[in-house]
Design a protein around this motif. Sequence first.
Motif, PDB file in Angstrom:
ATOM      1  N   GLU A  99      35.420  42.778  47.000  1.00  0.00           N
ATOM      2  CA  GLU A  99      35.163  43.776  46.261  1.00  0.00           C
ATOM      3  C   GLU A  99      36.453  44.384  45.427  1.00  0.00           C
ATOM      4  O   GLU A  99      36.411  44.725  44.203  1.00  0.00           O
ATOM      5  N   ARG A 100      37.481  44.611  46.251  1.00  0.00           N
ATOM      6  CA  ARG A 100      38.600  44.864  45.667  1.00  0.00           C
ATOM      7  C   ARG A 100      39.155  44.019  44.683  1.00  0.00           C
ATOM      8  O   ARG A 100      39.946  44.411  43.701  1.00  0.00           O
ATOM      9  N   LEU A 101      39.121  42.755  44.983  1.00  0.00           N
ATOM     10  CA  LEU A 101      39.606  41.832  44.014  1.00  0.00           C
ATOM     11  C   LEU A 101      38.837  41.909  42.620  1.00  0.00           C
ATOM     12  O   LEU A 101      39.454  41.636  41.696  1.00  0.00           O
ATOM     13  N   ARG A 102      37.527  42.121  42.701  1.00  0.00           N
ATOM     14  CA  ARG A 102      36.838  42.072  41.454  1.00  0.00           C
ATOM     15  C   ARG A 102      37.204  43.311  40.705  1.00  0.00           C
ATOM     16  O   ARG A 102      37.106  43.154  39.389  1.00  0.00           O
ATOM     17  N   THR A 112      40.168  36.294  36.647  1.00  0.00           N
ATOM     18  CA  THR A 112      39.168  35.287  37.334  1.00  0.00           C
ATOM     19  C   THR A 112      39.830  35.088  38.716  1.00  0.00           C
ATOM     20  O   THR A 112      41.049  35.249  38.880  1.00  0.00           O
ATOM     21  N   TRP A 113      38.963  34.473  39.512  1.00  0.00           N
ATOM     22  CA  TRP A 113      39.489  34.429  41.096  1.00  0.00           C
ATOM     23  C   TRP A 113      38.800  32.967  41.638  1.00  0.00           C
ATOM     24  O   TRP A 113      37.598  33.128  41.276  1.00  0.00           O
ATOM     25  N   THR A 114      39.455  32.185  42.190  1.00  0.00           N
ATOM     26  CA  THR A 114      38.550  31.063  42.820  1.00  0.00           C
ATOM     27  C   THR A 114      38.597  31.518  44.244  1.00  0.00           C
ATOM     28  O   THR A 114      39.723  31.149  44.936  1.00  0.00           O
ATOM     29  N   PRO A 115      37.549  31.421  44.729  1.00  0.00           N
ATOM     30  CA  PRO A 115      37.191  31.903  46.133  1.00  0.00           C
ATOM     31  C   PRO A 115      37.661  30.696  47.007  1.00  0.00           C
ATOM     32  O   PRO A 115      37.475  29.656  46.763  1.00  0.00           O
ATOM     33  N   GLY A 116      38.121  30.930  48.264  1.00  0.00           N
ATOM     34  CA  GLY A 116      38.797  30.265  49.060  1.00  0.00           C
ATOM     35  C   GLY A 116      39.798  29.130  48.734  1.00  0.00           C
ATOM     36  O   GLY A 116      40.284  28.446  49.635  1.00  0.00           O
TER      37      GLY A 116
END
Length: 450
Positions: free
Chosen positions: A408-411, A443-447
């Motif tokens: 949530e913080r990253l978003r 953007t962010w790549t999970p994992g």
Amino acid sequence: MAAGAPHGAGGQAGRPGGVRASLSGLTTRGRSFLAAGTAAAVCAYVLGQDQLLRVGLLLVVLPLICVLALHRTRHQVTAGRRLTPPRVPAGGEARVRLRLENVSRMPTGLLMLQDRVPYVLGPRPRFVLDRVESGGRREVSYRVRSDLRGRYPLGPLQLRLTDPFGMVELTRSFTAYDTLTVVPRTQPLPAVRMTGEAGGHGDGSRRSLALAGDDDVIPRTYRRGDDLRRVHWRSTARYGELMVRREEQPQRSKATVLLDTRYLAYEGAGPDSAFEWAVSAAASTLLHVLEQGFAARLLTDTGDTVPGAGAFAGGSSAGGPESAEAAGLMMDTLAVVGHSEGGGLGRAHDALRGGTGSGGDGLLVAFFGDLDDEQSEMAARMRQRSAAAVAFVLDPALWAGAPSRVEERLRRLRDAGWTALAVPPGAAFAELWRQAGNTPAGTWTPGGTG
């Protein structure tokens, strides 16, 4: 005992308090001789034995002669220390060389050296020198090592002098000491291009107008209000109309490394803690951007900056003297940085908002601890003045293996234009850095934690 500096650091030993102070240095053997001699003299007087009186006087005089001899000669010993290197990374070793010189006309007795070092560097080194002739020199060395960053004093050197008969033992300390700086561990980072960042010295898309100077003279047509002193007469004659100089010079790319040091933002302590990971990663980032020719600065949540308020260091040439000096200054700061008592990022936000110049503060790389809703919003607003912003978030719950709200913080950071990644325990920063370079802003790549 005087102390010189034949090589490296030296110092002056403390002055004794006179013969009375020297008498306090009598060993058990010396005190036994005095007691036996006194008892023999008293018995000789009572019994009228002259031979016993001579023996008693000999037993009393011998330790007193040793006291006087040591009192007169102990000022003729000099010492020096050399520390190489004076700055080492955590886990690295440094060598300390001690040199002792007898500058008196008499040989010394047994000498015992002890250098004071903090317990985190290991046990106190002790050396025994049997005898140093007049004008003789002795050199000994030892190694120090620490897994904890910081600044550690070495010294002062203690010298224990004894006479050849072991009657007197005096301990004196030199006044000089050296300082070993243990900086955070760093690792080389891959060369990646962050979104929105320019090259180290700028390119054609990032140039700024200069008010004065002869660099890159590019004429343009005269406009009303231009200073007539900037008229370029050669171009005016060539083009048949009034032309003025437009001086341009490359703008150095700037990088700000923000380190969140709030006590409430981290949990745990020690070399493997989240805070130490953040400090080490910040150090690696600073060295990397300086090597790439950036002008860099270190900023903490308290609003303090290195090298100073609004200033950037390095950037003249990659690996040049200015960059090396800037790297040393920032590494020394990170060697001693600790937790702050602040609860928010407001001061850091104000410091970033105060940046000036085209492109704001250039590249912003931040290392955050725990972010609540308020601090997440504050961190999101820091992105506004930066050409590119990368955030590495070390959530305490994630490091403790508990349920975490880090996504949530990253978003929220990504929505503000950050390239935001979570840092799990034991993550390799070089891999995270590579991933940040391959992740588009927002953007962010999970994992993908490496």
